[in-house]
Design a protein around this motif. Structure first.
Motif, short mmCIF file in Angstrom:
data_model
loop_
_atom_site.label_atom_id
_atom_site.label_comp_id
_atom_site.label_asym_id
_atom_site.label_seq_id
_atom_site.Cartn_x
_atom_site.Cartn_y
_atom_site.Cartn_z
N GLY A 99 0.82 -1.21 0.00
CA GLY A 99 0.00 0.00 0.00
C GLY A 99 0.86 1.25 0.00
O GLY A 99 0.58 2.22 -0.71
N LEU A 102 2.43 1.80 -3.40
CA LEU A 102 1.46 2.38 -4.32
C LEU A 102 1.20 3.84 -3.99
O LEU A 102 1.16 4.70 -4.88
CB LEU A 102 0.14 1.59 -4.24
CG LEU A 102 0.16 0.17 -4.80
CD1 LEU A 102 -1.16 -0.54 -4.51
CD2 LEU A 102 0.40 0.20 -6.30
N LEU A 103 1.04 4.14 -2.69
CA LEU A 103 0.72 5.51 -2.30
C LEU A 103 1.87 6.45 -2.58
O LEU A 103 1.69 7.52 -3.17
CB LEU A 103 0.37 5.55 -0.80
CG LEU A 103 -0.02 6.92 -0.27
CD1 LEU A 103 -1.33 7.37 -0.88
CD2 LEU A 103 -0.15 6.91 1.24
N SER A 106 2.33 6.91 -6.42
CA SER A 106 1.29 7.70 -7.08
C SER A 106 1.30 9.14 -6.59
O SER A 106 1.09 10.07 -7.37
CB SER A 106 -0.09 7.06 -6.88
OG SER A 106 -0.35 6.85 -5.53
N ALA C 284 -5.61 -4.11 -4.73
CA ALA C 284 -6.51 -3.17 -4.07
C ALA C 284 -7.94 -3.67 -4.12
O ALA C 284 -8.68 -3.59 -3.13
CB ALA C 284 -6.40 -1.79 -4.72
N ASP C 325 -4.93 6.85 -8.79
CA ASP C 325 -3.98 5.94 -8.15
C ASP C 325 -3.82 6.26 -6.67
O ASP C 325 -3.73 5.37 -5.83
CB ASP C 325 -2.61 6.03 -8.84
CG ASP C 325 -2.68 5.63 -10.29
OD1 ASP C 325 -2.71 6.53 -11.15
OD2 ASP C 325 -2.74 4.42 -10.56
N ALA C 329 -4.64 3.70 -3.71
CA ALA C 329 -3.59 3.34 -2.74
C ALA C 329 -4.02 3.67 -1.32
O ALA C 329 -3.83 2.87 -0.40
CB ALA C 329 -2.29 4.07 -3.09
#
Lengths: 314, 509, 349
Positions: A99, A102-103, A106, C284, C325, C329
């Motif tokens: 996570g 991804l965070l 992005s 996700a 995104d 996330a």
């Protein structure tokens, strides 16, 4: 030129050190987290964020070392977020890490696009310049390569020594190592396990972030989408290869970087006989091989992946 | 006598469970106070509150007249409280010195003074007669040596009050004597000791005063001189619960035969040319200090691994490639050592765990499809038969108490009336009522015709239930011994490695 | 602070967890929108409109959801067994490769045989690729997170090589792409004047099948048991290694089918940008659905809507599409917390 000839050229060693630098930072950072018992899979995202943050600091008018510090700071913030989830709340380290990757990725793309909406070719900054160490840089072959690197590479090498000392010769390093072996033992000696683990993850994440910043502020001079390109995951494999030891982490990083540097040159020599994509695969294949080879003898920190909940006693 | 420690009105709840209910106690200087109670009575919880691992819901603690801040082990340590935990708080991969030194220097200091620490540790070691090698890796030490490190850890930090939580559970009778000598030496030097145990003999031997805890409350308090086994046992359980004893039976056919079996597991002691035999209508006990090869032995009999050498046969049949399910189908009922980690899948429901060994058998499943109705029905019947107290078959298994979880495992292992039962520490951590139930079931199986292989660290349990006994030490088995004639002292010596081949101890048959 | 497991969390509360998570994520992203200077209600309004505001938008959302349902199922099945399959991206491409290899003229079959053939081939290719890290995990105890991730990079480079070399379509004017799938292999459109294709039906069928397997079969029980307590499962007689391999085949197979769907249903030919991260988004999807197969369908459609809506929103206002995104996330992280809140009570230590 055959392989042996390549190995004694200045260009090869210079490239090896340059390619190794982000790997050294990343592996050291991940090593610290795992030694404390936390698997930090946010590394790929944090390196991306560090690359963007450091570069953006300079692009907006700051100085280079300010950018490095800023990247480290941002990395620490993500480390704090990670440990909030995994250390404090005891949530899944695997999912939290993914996570965060991804965070962080992005968010860095979002911020970059926001601040530079019209850039079709990524704009550049003035990166770190190579700095020749007096006397040593006059040595043959090694002089112009190993001892004439950019400051961040020297920083990486210094970090190896500092981290080794910190982990093995200081009380806080002992606490970190214990937290990764038996957190109950740490609590029983009156030390706050959560604080030690959180601190370790924050420091480790700062190092990871600096590793990413090296790419945009030293090796190259611009931020590209996808520029980390899996280096973070390679670092996770390298930690296992290095048996969680800083000295071996340096050797592992140099070995991988050397093979990568070699691969570029061999490619140029071999022409079109082997498609270039297979050369590019080398680091990833090697990483898998490294993990497989070390698997039997891997001395994992015993409490790696195990969350510690206060009051969770037998 | 001045009191060095006072606990006033300590109360602690875990959800709906009242672990400690208004407990008050005081400890005098130089006194050995015993805290007696069966498993689950609340003794360890109370001490964890004292040491700061938990925070009490109500009550206060005073050390030498000063209030002790709750929930802070560092404050307890600073006040002179040291704890020798039941499950040692040591890191196996680090050295003895590292384990002792952790926390003694400020985390902000950028260097360590190992030489001084080494000297101090050597001094303490000599003063209290606790020999350790500071550079040894803790993982390589024996259980007794590890306990010494755990004690030294507390003494190194100048503990004046020492809490010892079930210290003799993992020791041989001789090592227990050694521990008591150490405790007496500590008391001479002015330490005060709280000694937690559920073993009546030891309490009577070492303590000055006894407090009995039952269901979280102090129910009895008396000087040890005035106490006797019977009164204490009754106070501990609240009623006379007698554990069942084995009646005489003559053994039948061989149900389990091991001939010079060797197995090297990934970690830990290897089983080395071990031979034993279990017959129908008998209980065979394996005596030994934990870590001497019981794990590979149990894993082999459970079907979880295959021997490297030797033959292992169930009911005369040797399996070339044993698996757990093959062993179960042959008629072996297994009770594992760790009910949480191995015995059940805690987050699955009770019925799902009840049928886990019969998963691929009709009527539980056909053609790969599970018949939920049949499975629930079977589980319901077993819950009744074995008196598993639960909210229903669909409740999560982890909600069961230790005793009821063990009953679930018993139901699963025994309801098929197996010819061989492997019981590995079957009564560990259970209260007296549950212990009596488990023992009763094992003896009933024996009466029915099963052979029972009992692995346990509790010598009292071993001798009460077994017909014959083997001692395991460093992966080797002794010759068979008659449980009725062998003494705990003899067993203790063999468990520590002496006299393994002394023919005078052997009994034929 | 101490966490205490709730005895039995009420079902409605369990269903709230993903809703809470998405709410938290929307809040965070609202902050980002404010920073860009745009109006939050306007931006979110455009997002919703772009996702479901017209027949075309809805069709696009469902089209985008098709591979997400499959990669979401892939992640859900694997994660149930604690097999951390982060390699769905690579497995998707392997499925697409298998479909390209067989479906661009090598074999001649009528559609009712060709399409199943491509699907099976894609599933096998995807499954085979995940079996390797699974075997390494079984035999050598190497964590599969990193191995599956690294394989993604390797597979993508491999596809790159093939598209520039042996598989290159001579008719493509120099662009690295493969020959188109033959007509018999193309998944037909199921809605006129849209890109929605048969893949959606296949994905829904897969979700149903997985639900049945997980709930009613021995295999489903074993996967669940291994994921919750592998040691306890082994003791009871479950073959843990076999279960993990089986899980890998199913999970990789689902991702492979996603690849077949994209190549044979949506795009028609294999290119390097076939998947904008469907494999990762699938994680996700699975997390938001709390690993429930039917929940995966809902979650996939929802996340697809966010992406489609963000594309449309990005064209109208000055907000980078990466917002989607960030939203996804932060939902992943938020759902971890909200599930914890549902399952645990917080007590003072």
């Amino acid at each position: 030129m055959d392989i042996l000839e390549i190995l004694i050229t200045t260009g090869f060693w210079a490239a090896t050190l340059r390619i190794a630098t982000p790997l050294i930072f990343g592996t050291l950072g991940e090593l610290i987290c795992e030694r404390a018992g936390v698997l930090n899979l946010g590394i790929e995202g944090i390196m991306t964020m560090g690359a963007m943050a450091g570069w953006m600091w300079v692009y907006q008018g700051g100085d280079l070392w300010g950018g490095v510090i800023f990247a480290a700071f941002i990395g620490m913030l993500f480390g704090l977020l990670h440990s909030g989830f995994t250390v404090y709340l005891g949530l899944s380290q695997h999912v939290t890490g993914i996570g965060i990757t991804l965070l962080a990725s992005s968010l860095s793309y979002f911020v970059f696009r926001m601040l530079l909406p019209d850039a079709t070719t990524p704009p550049k900054i003035a990166p770190f310049q190579p700095f020749a160490i007096p006397v040593l840089s006059d040595l043959p072959v090694l002089g112009p390569s190993v001892f004439t690197q950019t400051p961040m590479t020297y920083l990486a090498l210094i970090c190896v020594v500092v981290i080794w000392y910190g982990l093995n010769r200081t009380p806080v390093g002992l606490a970190v190592r214990m937290a990764g072996e038996n957190p109950l033992a740490v609590e029983a000696q009156g030390i706050n396990v959560l604080a030690v683990r959180t601190g370790a993850v924050m420091v480790g994440s700062a190092l990871m972030s600096v590793g990413g910043a090296f790419l945009t502020m030293s090796a190259f001079d611009a931020f590209y989408f996808g520029m980390i390109n899996g280096r973070g995951w390679i670092c996770v494999a390298l930690v296992i290869f290095a048996s969680w030891r800083p000295g071996k982490a340096l050797l592992g990083a140099l070995l991988f970087a050397g093979i990568d540097a070699l691969q570029v040159r061999v490619q140029q020599v071999s022409g079109a006989a082997i498609p270039y994509q297979f050369f590019l695969m080398a680091p990833y294949v090697l990483s898998i091989l490294a993990m497989v080879l070390m698997a039997r003898r891997a001395a994992y920190p015993k409490a790696l992946l195990a969350p510690f909940r206060r009051g969770d006693r037998a | 006598m001045t009191s060095v420690l006072r606990l006033e009105n300590i109360t602690k709840r875990f959800g709906s469970l009242l672990a400690n209910d208004g407990v008050s106690l005081s400890l005098a200087r130089g006194e050995v106070l015993a805290l007696l109670g069966e498993n689950g009575a609340g003794k360890t919880t109370l001490m964890n509150i004292l040491f700061g691992h938990y925070v009490a819901d109500e009550g206060r603690i005073e050390v030498e007249g000063e209030a002790l801040p709750p929930g802070a082990p560092h404050a307890a340590i600073a006040a002179g409280i040291g704890m020798v935990h039941q499950h040692f708080t040591l890191a196996d991969n680090l050295t003895v010195l590292d384990n002792v030194v952790l926390g003694t220097e400020s985390l902000w200091r950028p260097w360590q003074n190992r030489a001084a620490a080494r000297r101090r540790l050597a001094e303490m070691s000599a003063e209290f007669g606790l020999r350790v090698d500071p550079d040894a890796r803790v993982g390589e030490l024996s259980v007794g040596e590890r306990q010494r490190v755990e004690i030294l850890k507390a003494l190194y930090r100048d503990a004046r009050i020492l809490i010892m939580d079930e210290p003799t559970a993992v020791l041989t009778p001789q090592e227990t004597e050694g521990l008591f000598d150490t405790l007496r030496r500590l008391v001479e030097r002015g330490l005060s000791i709280i000694f937690i145990s559920h073993k009546l003999n030891e309490i009577l031997a070492i303590s000055d005063r006894v407090m009995v805890l039952r269901r979280g409350r102090i129910v009895q308090e008396m000087p040890t001189a005035e106490a006797d086994r019977h009164r204490l046992a009754e106070a501990m359980v609240g009623q006379t619960v007698t554990r069942p004893r084995a009646g005489a039976m003559s053994p039948g056919e061989v149900v389990l035969a091991m001939q010079t079996v060797s197995f090297r597991p990934v970690n830990g002691v290897a089983l080395d040319a071990a031979s034993l035999e279990v017959r129908a209508h008998e209980v065979v006990g394996i005596a030994g200090v934990s870590g001497n090869g019981q794990v590979p032995l149990a894993d082999l009999v459970s079907g979880l691994c295959r021997a490297d050498a030797g033959t292992l046969s169930f009911f005369g049949e040797t399996l070339t490639s044993p698996t757990a399910s093959k062993v179960v189908r042959l008629g072996v009922g297994r009770i594992p050592e760790d009910r949480h980690a191995e015995g059940v899948v805690g987050e699955m429901s009770i019925w799902e765990n009840m049928i886990s060994e019969d998963l691929r058998q009709p009527p539980i499943s056909r053609y790969g499809l599970i018949d939920h109705k049949a499975a629930r029905a079977r589980a319901g019947a077993q819950i009744e038969a074995f008196d598993v107290r639960c909210p229903g078959p669909d409740a999560e298994t982890r909600l069961l108490s230790g005793g009821n979880m063990q009953k679930l495992i018993l139901a699963r292992a025994l309801s098929r009336e197996p010819g061989l039962v492997l019981a590995n520490q079957p009564a560990r951590g259970l209260d007296e009522g549950a212990i009596a139930y488990v023992h009763g079931q094992l003896l009933a199986a024996r009466e029915r015709g099963a052979g029972v292989l009992l692995i346990t660290e509790d010598l009292e349990e071993l001798l009460a239930l077994s017909d014959r006994v083997y001692v395991i030490y460093r992966g080797r088995l002794s010759a068979s011994l008659d449980a009725k004639t062998v003494t705990p002292r003899q067993l203790g010596l063999m468990m520590a490695g002496h006299d393994m081949r002394d023919d005078s101890m052997k009994e034929t048959g | 602070m101490r966490l205490e497991l709730r005895e039995s969390p009420p079902i409605w509360l369990a269903g709230m967890a993903p809703v809470l998570a998405v709410g938290a994520a929307l809040l965070l992203c609202a902050g980002l929108i404010v920073w860009t200077g745009e109006s939050v209600p306007e931006a979110y309004g455009l997002l919703v409109k772009g996702a479901v505001g017209s027949r075309f938008a809805l069709a696009e959302t469902l089209t985008r959801a098709t591979p997400l349902i499959l990669t979401g199922l892939a992640a859900a099945v694997a994660f149930r067994a604690r097999l951390w399959n982060i390699g769905a991206e690579g497995q998707l491409y392997m499925g697409a490769l298998a479909a390209t290899w067989l479906g661009t003229g090598v074999i001649d079959l009528p559609p009712f045989l060709m399409i199943p053939l491509l699907l099976v081939a894609g599933a096998l290719a995807g499954g085979a690729v995940l079996v390797i890290p699974a075997l390494i995990k079984n035999k050598l105890r190497v964590d599969e997170v990193v191995t599956t991730l690294l394989l993604n990079f390797i597979i993508l480079l491999f596809v790159n090589y093939l598209l520039e070399g042996p598989l290159k379509d001579p008719m493509s004017l120099g662009w690295p792409q493969a020959a188109p799938i033959v007509d018999e292999g193309v998944l037909p459109r199921i809605l006129a004047r849209s890109r929605l294709h048969l893949g959606l039906v296949i994905a829904l069928a897969a979700a149903l099948a997985i639900w049945v397997v997980m709930r009613f079969t021995v295999w489903g029980y074993e996967i669940k048991a291994v994921g919750l307590n592998a040691r306890g499962a082994a003791f009871a007689g479950i073959n843990v290694n076999a279960t993990i391999i089986r899980t890998a085949l199913i999970s990789g197979g689902l991702a492979g089918i996603a690849g077949v769907g994209e190549v044979a249903g949506l795009k028609g030919y294999l290119t390097l940008d076939l998947s904008p991260g469907f494999g990762y988004t699938g994680i996700a999807v699975a997390m938001l659905a709390q690993l429930h197969p039917i929940g995966v369908v809902v979650s996939a459609v929802f996340l697809a809507g966010i992406y489609v809506g963000a594309d449309s929103m990005g064209r109208a206002v000055n907000i980078p599409t990466y917002l989607a995104d960030v939203l996804v996330a932060s939902s992943v992280l938020a759902v971890l917390v909200s599930v914890m809140l549902v399952r645990f009570r917080i007590r003072r230590g």
